[in-house]
Design a protein around this motif. Structure first.
Motif, PDB file in Angstrom:
ATOM      1  N   VAL A  38      -3.636 -11.316  17.599  1.00  0.00           N
ATOM      2  CA  VAL A  38      -4.978 -11.356  18.208  1.00  0.00           C
ATOM      3  C   VAL A  38      -4.915 -10.834  19.638  1.00  0.00           C
ATOM      4  N   VAL A  39      -3.975 -11.362  20.422  1.00  0.00           N
ATOM      5  CA  VAL A  39      -3.850 -10.947  21.821  1.00  0.00           C
ATOM      6  C   VAL A  39      -3.499  -9.465  21.900  1.00  0.00           C
ATOM      7  N   LEU A  40      -2.559  -9.022  21.091  1.00  0.00           N
ATOM      8  CA  LEU A  40      -2.158  -7.610  21.084  1.00  0.00           C
ATOM      9  C   LEU A  40      -3.355  -6.706  20.767  1.00  0.00           C
ATOM     10  N   ASN A  41      -4.109  -7.052  19.732  1.00  0.00           N
ATOM     11  CA  ASN A  41      -5.288  -6.263  19.374  1.00  0.00           C
ATOM     12  C   ASN A  41      -6.322  -6.265  20.497  1.00  0.00           C
ATOM     13  N   ALA A  42      -6.604  -7.446  21.047  1.00  0.00           N
ATOM     14  CA  ALA A  42      -7.628  -7.562  22.094  1.00  0.00           C
ATOM     15  C   ALA A  42      -7.272  -6.738  23.327  1.00  0.00           C
ATOM     16  N   LEU A  43      -5.992  -6.608  23.602  1.00  0.00           N
ATOM     17  CA  LEU A  43      -5.551  -5.835  24.763  1.00  0.00           C
ATOM     18  C   LEU A  43      -5.652  -4.325  24.547  1.00  0.00           C
ATOM     19  N   HIS A  44      -5.604  -3.878  23.292  1.00  0.00           N
ATOM     20  CA  HIS A  44      -5.488  -2.448  23.022  1.00  0.00           C
ATOM     21  C   HIS A  44      -6.660  -1.820  22.276  1.00  0.00           C
ATOM     22  N   ILE A  45      -7.629  -2.618  21.888  1.00  0.00           N
ATOM     23  CA  ILE A  45      -8.794  -2.077  21.173  1.00  0.00           C
ATOM     24  C   ILE A  45     -10.002  -2.193  22.096  1.00  0.00           C
ATOM     25  N   GLU A  46     -10.762  -1.135  22.174  1.00  0.00           N
ATOM     26  CA  GLU A  46     -11.970  -1.159  23.001  1.00  0.00           C
ATOM     27  C   GLU A  46     -13.044  -1.972  22.281  1.00  0.00           C
ATOM     28  N   LEU A  47     -13.400  -3.111  22.866  1.00  0.00           N
ATOM     29  CA  LEU A  47     -14.367  -4.027  22.271  1.00  0.00           C
ATOM     30  C   LEU A  47     -15.486  -4.316  23.263  1.00  0.00           C
ATOM     31  N   ASP A  48     -16.628  -4.724  22.726  1.00  0.00           N
ATOM     32  CA  ASP A  48     -17.751  -5.125  23.570  1.00  0.00           C
ATOM     33  C   ASP A  48     -17.851  -6.640  23.699  1.00  0.00           C
ATOM     34  N   LEU A  49     -17.259  -7.355  22.735  1.00  0.00           N
ATOM     35  CA  LEU A  49     -17.440  -8.795  22.646  1.00  0.00           C
ATOM     36  C   LEU A  49     -16.425  -9.348  21.660  1.00  0.00           C
ATOM     37  N   ILE A  50     -16.001 -10.603  21.856  1.00  0.00           N
ATOM     38  CA  ILE A  50     -15.127 -11.277  20.895  1.00  0.00           C
ATOM     39  C   ILE A  50     -15.722 -12.646  20.574  1.00  0.00           C
ATOM     40  N   TYR A  51     -15.783 -12.953  19.263  1.00  0.00           N
ATOM     41  CA  TYR A  51     -16.107 -14.302  18.802  1.00  0.00           C
ATOM     42  C   TYR A  51     -14.810 -14.903  18.289  1.00  0.00           C
ATOM     43  N   ILE A  52     -14.439 -16.079  18.784  1.00  0.00           N
ATOM     44  CA  ILE A  52     -13.216 -16.735  18.339  1.00  0.00           C
ATOM     45  C   ILE A  52     -13.542 -18.134  17.836  1.00  0.00           C
ATOM     46  N   ASP A  53     -13.187 -18.374  16.574  1.00  0.00           N
ATOM     47  CA  ASP A  53     -13.418 -19.685  15.970  1.00  0.00           C
ATOM     48  C   ASP A  53     -12.378 -20.656  16.525  1.00  0.00           C
ATOM     49  N   THR A  54     -12.858 -21.673  17.207  1.00  0.00           N
ATOM     50  CA  THR A  54     -11.962 -22.709  17.739  1.00  0.00           C
ATOM     51  C   THR A  54     -12.298 -24.053  17.086  1.00  0.00           C
ATOM     52  N   GLY A  55     -12.957 -23.992  15.949  1.00  0.00           N
ATOM     53  CA  GLY A  55     -13.373 -25.199  15.252  1.00  0.00           C
ATOM     54  C   GLY A  55     -12.287 -25.749  14.351  1.00  0.00           C
ATOM     55  N   PRO A  56     -12.690 -26.593  13.411  1.00  0.00           N
ATOM     56  CA  PRO A  56     -11.720 -27.288  12.558  1.00  0.00           C
ATOM     57  C   PRO A  56     -10.903 -26.377  11.641  1.00  0.00           C
ATOM     58  N   GLY A  57     -11.336 -25.134  11.463  1.00  0.00           N
ATOM     59  CA  GLY A  57     -10.594 -24.212  10.611  1.00  0.00           C
ATOM     60  C   GLY A  57      -9.443 -23.516  11.312  1.00  0.00           C
ATOM     61  N   LYS A  58      -9.281 -23.727  12.610  1.00  0.00           N
ATOM     62  CA  LYS A  58      -8.213 -23.075  13.374  1.00  0.00           C
ATOM     63  C   LYS A  58      -7.323 -24.125  14.022  1.00  0.00           C
ATOM     64  N   CYS A  59      -6.129 -23.716  14.382  1.00  0.00           N
ATOM     65  CA  CYS A  59      -5.229 -24.623  15.086  1.00  0.00           C
ATOM     66  C   CYS A  59      -5.675 -24.752  16.547  1.00  0.00           C
ATOM     67  N   ASP A  60      -5.149 -25.759  17.229  1.00  0.00           N
ATOM     68  CA  ASP A  60      -5.507 -25.973  18.638  1.00  0.00           C
ATOM     69  C   ASP A  60      -5.118 -24.796  19.518  1.00  0.00           C
ATOM     70  N   CYS A  61      -4.118 -24.043  19.098  1.00  0.00           N
ATOM     71  CA  CYS A  61      -3.678 -22.907  19.913  1.00  0.00           C
ATOM     72  C   CYS A  61      -4.755 -21.825  20.016  1.00  0.00           C
ATOM     73  N   ALA A  62      -5.664 -21.751  19.055  1.00  0.00           N
ATOM     74  CA  ALA A  62      -6.757 -20.776  19.131  1.00  0.00           C
ATOM     75  C   ALA A  62      -7.620 -21.047  20.355  1.00  0.00           C
ATOM     76  N   LEU A  63      -7.786 -22.303  20.690  1.00  0.00           N
ATOM     77  CA  LEU A  63      -8.545 -22.668  21.885  1.00  0.00           C
ATOM     78  C   LEU A  63      -7.851 -22.133  23.141  1.00  0.00           C
ATOM     79  N   HIS A  64      -6.539 -22.240  23.171  1.00  0.00           N
ATOM     80  CA  HIS A  64      -5.780 -21.710  24.311  1.00  0.00           C
ATOM     81  C   HIS A  64      -5.867 -20.189  24.375  1.00  0.00           C
ATOM     82  N   VAL A  65      -5.808 -19.537  23.222  1.00  0.00           N
ATOM     83  CA  VAL A  65      -5.916 -18.081  23.179  1.00  0.00           C
ATOM     84  C   VAL A  65      -7.303 -17.654  23.676  1.00  0.00           C
TER      85      VAL A  65
END
Length: 173
Positions: free
Chosen positions: A57-84
């Protein structure tokens, strides 16, 4: 006017996916390898003890031209997603919006039980998070010969000759 390029991490709620579709945005799944760079390049921002998915995720976000990112930090993801999410907010100049997917509508799992080439099946299942479209109901079912549960591996180079491998769809469709 160029289409908005929106990165997603995990599975944002269907309402977010619908909104992106209505805006004619292009969805880029940042969980999957999108660029050809060593995963170690993410180590500048994320410790190596993090899983390959979040490092991807971090590698892609650093190298792909994006306008916006939505990141699920809810119960379907680990706590580390919140840190990311926090790390991405600090290192990127685009909005990084946290979501919590609590969708509970069942859409069945026709792709999991259909007869299809394994890489195509994996690609269609993981790609299903990028659309609200219904599944093709004409898929031919088969009896599974093996099983797979969880997030697909970073390395998709496993045997292609198991068209009836059971894949649990983790995208709620």
């Amino acid at each position: 006017m160029p289409r908005e390029r929106i990165g997603i991490v995990g599975v944002p709620p269907l309402s977010i996916i619908r909104e992106i579709e209505e805006r004619n945005g292009v969805i880029i799944d940042l969980d999957e390898p999108q660029i050809k760079k060593s995963i170690e390049a993410a180590s500048l921002h994320l410790p190596r003890v993090y899983c390959a998915i979040l490092r991807t995720v971090v590698l892609n976000a650093l190298h792909i031209e994006l306008d916006l990112i939505y990141i699920d930090t809810g119960p379907g993801k680990c706590d580390c997603a919140l840190h990311v999410a926090t790390i991405l907010k600090n290192i990127l100049d685009i909005p990084v919006i946290q979501t919590r997917n609590t969708d509970s509508s069942s859409y069945g799992f026709p792709l999991c039980r259909c007869e299809m080439d394994l890489p195509e099946k994996m690609a269609r299942i993981t790609g299903s998070v990028q659309s609200c479209a219904a599944y093709d109901s004409s898929l031919k079912p088969c009896i599974p010969t093996a099983g797979f549960w969880g997030v697909p591996p970073r390395d998709f180079s496993f045997p292609r000759h198991h068209p009836c491998l059971w894949l649990e769809q983790m995208y709620g469709k």
